[in-house]
Motif scaffolding. Structure first.
Motif, PDB file in Angstrom:
ATOM      1  N   SER A  10       0.807  -1.220   0.000  1.00  0.00           N
ATOM      2  CA  SER A  10       0.000   0.000   0.000  1.00  0.00           C
ATOM      3  C   SER A  10       0.831   1.256   0.000  1.00  0.00           C
ATOM      4  N   GLY A  11       2.154   1.169  -0.047  1.00  0.00           N
ATOM      5  CA  GLY A  11       3.012   2.349   0.045  1.00  0.00           C
ATOM      6  C   GLY A  11       2.987   3.169  -1.222  1.00  0.00           C
ATOM      7  N   CYS A  12       3.260   4.483  -1.069  1.00  0.00           N
ATOM      8  CA  CYS A  12       3.384   5.335  -2.235  1.00  0.00           C
ATOM      9  C   CYS A  12       4.827   5.297  -2.726  1.00  0.00           C
ATOM     10  N   ALA A  13       5.099   5.955  -3.859  1.00  0.00           N
ATOM     11  CA  ALA A  13       6.422   5.967  -4.487  1.00  0.00           C
ATOM     12  C   ALA A  13       6.845   4.543  -4.803  1.00  0.00           C
ATOM     13  N   VAL A  14       7.920   4.039  -4.161  1.00  0.00           N
ATOM     14  CA  VAL A  14       8.419   2.704  -4.488  1.00  0.00           C
ATOM     15  C   VAL A  14       7.353   1.664  -4.188  1.00  0.00           C
ATOM     16  N   GLY A  15       6.991   1.517  -2.909  1.00  0.00           N
ATOM     17  CA  GLY A  15       5.871   0.695  -2.507  1.00  0.00           C
ATOM     18  C   GLY A  15       5.974  -0.765  -2.866  1.00  0.00           C
ATOM     19  N   THR A  16       7.142  -1.310  -3.114  1.00  0.00           N
ATOM     20  CA  THR A  16       7.274  -2.720  -3.456  1.00  0.00           C
ATOM     21  C   THR A  16       8.226  -3.397  -2.493  1.00  0.00           C
ATOM     22  N   VAL A  17       7.796  -4.493  -1.934  1.00  0.00           N
ATOM     23  CA  VAL A  17       8.664  -5.290  -1.077  1.00  0.00           C
ATOM     24  C   VAL A  17       9.072  -6.524  -1.847  1.00  0.00           C
ATOM     25  N   PHE A  18      10.373  -6.797  -1.931  1.00  0.00           N
ATOM     26  CA  PHE A  18      10.864  -7.957  -2.650  1.00  0.00           C
ATOM     27  C   PHE A  18      10.923  -9.142  -1.691  1.00  0.00           C
ATOM     28  N   GLY A  19      10.417 -10.294  -2.219  1.00  0.00           N
ATOM     29  CA  GLY A  19      10.466 -11.483  -1.394  1.00  0.00           C
ATOM     30  C   GLY A  19       9.358 -11.485  -0.362  1.00  0.00           C
ATOM     31  N   ASP A  20       9.486 -12.372   0.557  1.00  0.00           N
ATOM     32  CA  ASP A  20       8.507 -12.549   1.624  1.00  0.00           C
ATOM     33  C   ASP A  20       8.560 -11.357   2.562  1.00  0.00           C
ATOM     34  N   MET A  21       7.425 -10.668   2.775  1.00  0.00           N
ATOM     35  CA  MET A  21       7.408  -9.486   3.623  1.00  0.00           C
ATOM     36  C   MET A  21       7.790  -9.796   5.064  1.00  0.00           C
ATOM     37  N   MET A  22       7.569 -11.014   5.473  1.00  0.00           N
ATOM     38  CA  MET A  22       7.857 -11.377   6.855  1.00  0.00           C
ATOM     39  C   MET A  22       9.258 -11.947   7.037  1.00  0.00           C
ATOM     40  N   GLU A  23      10.010 -12.029   5.918  1.00  0.00           N
ATOM     41  CA  GLU A  23      11.346 -12.603   5.997  1.00  0.00           C
ATOM     42  C   GLU A  23      12.210 -11.789   6.957  1.00  0.00           C
ATOM     43  N   GLY A  24      12.893 -12.461   7.825  1.00  0.00           N
ATOM     44  CA  GLY A  24      13.773 -11.792   8.769  1.00  0.00           C
ATOM     45  C   GLY A  24      13.141 -11.477  10.111  1.00  0.00           C
ATOM     46  N   LEU A  25      11.800 -11.553  10.203  1.00  0.00           N
ATOM     47  CA  LEU A  25      11.137 -11.233  11.470  1.00  0.00           C
ATOM     48  C   LEU A  25      11.100 -12.416  12.434  1.00  0.00           C
ATOM     49  N   GLU A  26      11.184 -13.609  11.888  1.00  0.00           N
ATOM     50  CA  GLU A  26      11.103 -14.789  12.749  1.00  0.00           C
ATOM     51  C   GLU A  26      12.288 -14.820  13.720  1.00  0.00           C
ATOM     52  N   GLY A  27      11.962 -14.898  14.990  1.00  0.00           N
ATOM     53  CA  GLY A  27      12.993 -14.929  16.029  1.00  0.00           C
ATOM     54  C   GLY A  27      13.562 -13.575  16.378  1.00  0.00           C
ATOM     55  N   LEU A  28      13.060 -12.510  15.750  1.00  0.00           N
ATOM     56  CA  LEU A  28      13.566 -11.168  16.029  1.00  0.00           C
ATOM     57  C   LEU A  28      13.188 -10.737  17.443  1.00  0.00           C
ATOM     58  N   GLU A  29      14.151 -10.227  18.179  1.00  0.00           N
ATOM     59  CA  GLU A  29      13.907  -9.698  19.514  1.00  0.00           C
ATOM     60  C   GLU A  29      14.363  -8.252  19.565  1.00  0.00           C
ATOM     61  N   LEU A  30      13.435  -7.359  19.845  1.00  0.00           N
ATOM     62  CA  LEU A  30      13.749  -5.942  19.946  1.00  0.00           C
ATOM     63  C   LEU A  30      14.115  -5.594  21.385  1.00  0.00           C
ATOM     64  N   PRO A  31      15.041  -4.665  21.585  1.00  0.00           N
ATOM     65  CA  PRO A  31      15.454  -4.298  22.948  1.00  0.00           C
ATOM     66  C   PRO A  31      14.312  -3.619  23.700  1.00  0.00           C
ATOM     67  N   ASP A  32      14.264  -3.830  25.011  1.00  0.00           N
ATOM     68  CA  ASP A  32      13.214  -3.248  25.840  1.00  0.00           C
ATOM     69  C   ASP A  32      13.636  -1.883  26.379  1.00  0.00           C
ATOM     70  N   THR A  33      14.055  -1.011  25.508  1.00  0.00           N
ATOM     71  CA  THR A  33      14.462   0.333  25.899  1.00  0.00           C
ATOM     72  C   THR A  33      13.231   1.127  26.334  1.00  0.00           C
ATOM     73  N   PRO A  34      13.225   1.675  27.563  1.00  0.00           N
ATOM     74  CA  PRO A  34      12.060   2.430  28.035  1.00  0.00           C
ATOM     75  C   PRO A  34      11.806   3.660  27.171  1.00  0.00           C
ATOM     76  N   VAL A  35      10.543   4.039  27.057  1.00  0.00           N
ATOM     77  CA  VAL A  35      10.131   5.224  26.311  1.00  0.00           C
ATOM     78  C   VAL A  35       9.336   6.114  27.259  1.00  0.00           C
ATOM     79  N   ARG A  36       9.869   7.283  27.539  1.00  0.00           N
ATOM     80  CA  ARG A  36       9.202   8.216  28.456  1.00  0.00           C
ATOM     81  C   ARG A  36       8.172   9.053  27.684  1.00  0.00           C
ATOM     82  N   THR A  37       6.981   9.147  28.257  1.00  0.00           N
ATOM     83  CA  THR A  37       5.960   9.941  27.579  1.00  0.00           C
ATOM     84  C   THR A  37       6.350  11.419  27.544  1.00  0.00           C
ATOM     85  N   SER A  38       7.136  11.873  28.508  1.00  0.00           N
ATOM     86  CA  SER A  38       7.618  13.257  28.459  1.00  0.00           C
ATOM     87  C   SER A  38       8.476  13.480  27.218  1.00  0.00           C
TER      88      SER A  38
END
Length: 293
Positions: free
Chosen positions: A117-145
């Protein structure tokens, strides 16, 4: 180079006064009166990976090397571990060539592509979910301030969005400090420029927030997660698939960030609510904007 804007210093800031990025046009308004407007330019940029032509994107034309690098990274055609030997930009033929040491698998990626659905390029090559399996993002706190401060500063930064509209912005932030602010006709182009800059500067992702003016779609969520950034914020809304993927990978997803208000639909555990929403200015519109996005 540090660029000062209002009370914040960007490492890369928008350039609304750059004459190459807009064009003056004349039209008429609803009453028939003449109207002078600055409208955003669009230019083709053809991206090569080594000897292979990959894609031609429509872009405003600034930071082509970052766009080329970031596009290839975010499509999985370059690996974060790849050694890029050169990035060549030819302004005359509007081409950027990214050269690597190793032989890449771009032919395989080109054989399978999904229109999104993206504008301009808007094309994803290959499986869109490729690389997400097993991905762990850091639990860095986010302050609302910090979120309130970022929203206040970014929305008042002189930009092409405020000057001409019809454009998206993406801002890489750390804590309450915006670092680089990229704009383009496609929100994915703006994100790709950020990714290319981070790769070039060897910038860490674990302590970053990505702020975007665009919708929080599946592709925006996937790109942010694959960049290793744990928090994605927008003043715009969500798509259901974007929310679903954010929850799967544990990304903090915050939308409708305007004045006192925001909605968090994923990754609530990172939020540190250290600011009183009622104490924030309730700004529902962007002041000073001259055009329509």
């Amino acid at each position: 180079m540090q660029l000062a804007t209002a009370d914040v210093s960007y490492r890369i800031a928008p350039a609304p006064e750059d004459p190459a990025l807009t064009r003056a046009v004349t039209g008429t308004d609803q009453t028939g009166a003449p109207v002078d407007l600055n409208v955003v330019e669009e230019r083709p940029l053809t991206i090569y990976l080594n000897a292979r032509e990959i894609v031609t994107a429509m872009t405003i034309g600034d930071h082509p090397r970052y766009l080329g690098l970031g596009f290839l990274l975010n499509q999985g055609m370059l690996k974060r571990s790849d050694r890029v030997t050169r990035v060549d930009y030819d302004e005359e033929v509007e081409t950027v060539v990214v050269r690597t040491e190793r032989q890449t698998n771009h032919e395989e990626k080109l054989a399978k592509k999904t229109r999104t659905s993206g504008c301009a390029v808007g094309t994803v090559f290959g499986d869109m979910m490729e690389g997400l399996e097993g991905l762990e993002l850091p639990d860095t706190p986010v302050r609302t301030s910090d979120l309130y401060h970022l929203s206040h500063v970014i929305n008042r930064t002189p930009s092409l969005y405020l000057a001409a509209g019809a454009i998206h912005g993406t801002v890489l932030c750390r804590g309450n400090q915006p670092l680089i602010y990229m704009e383009d006709v496609g929100r994915h182009n703006a994100v790709d420029k950020v990714a290319g800059w981070m790769f070039s500067e060897n910038e860490a992702a674990d302590d970053k927030i990505l702020y975007t003016t665009g919708r929080l779609t599946s592709e925006m969520v996937i790109k942010t997660a694959l960049m290793g950034i744990p928090t994605l914020v927008s003043r715009s809304g969500f798509t259901a698939w974007g929310v679903e993927i954010a929850r799967q990978v544990g990304l903090t997803l915050i939308g409708r960030m305007k004045g006192q208000r925001f909605v968090c639909l994923s990754g609530e555990h990172r939020l540190v609510r250290d600011a009183d929403p009622a104490a924030q200015p309730d700004e529902l519109r962007h002041s000073g904007r001259k055009g329509a996005a």
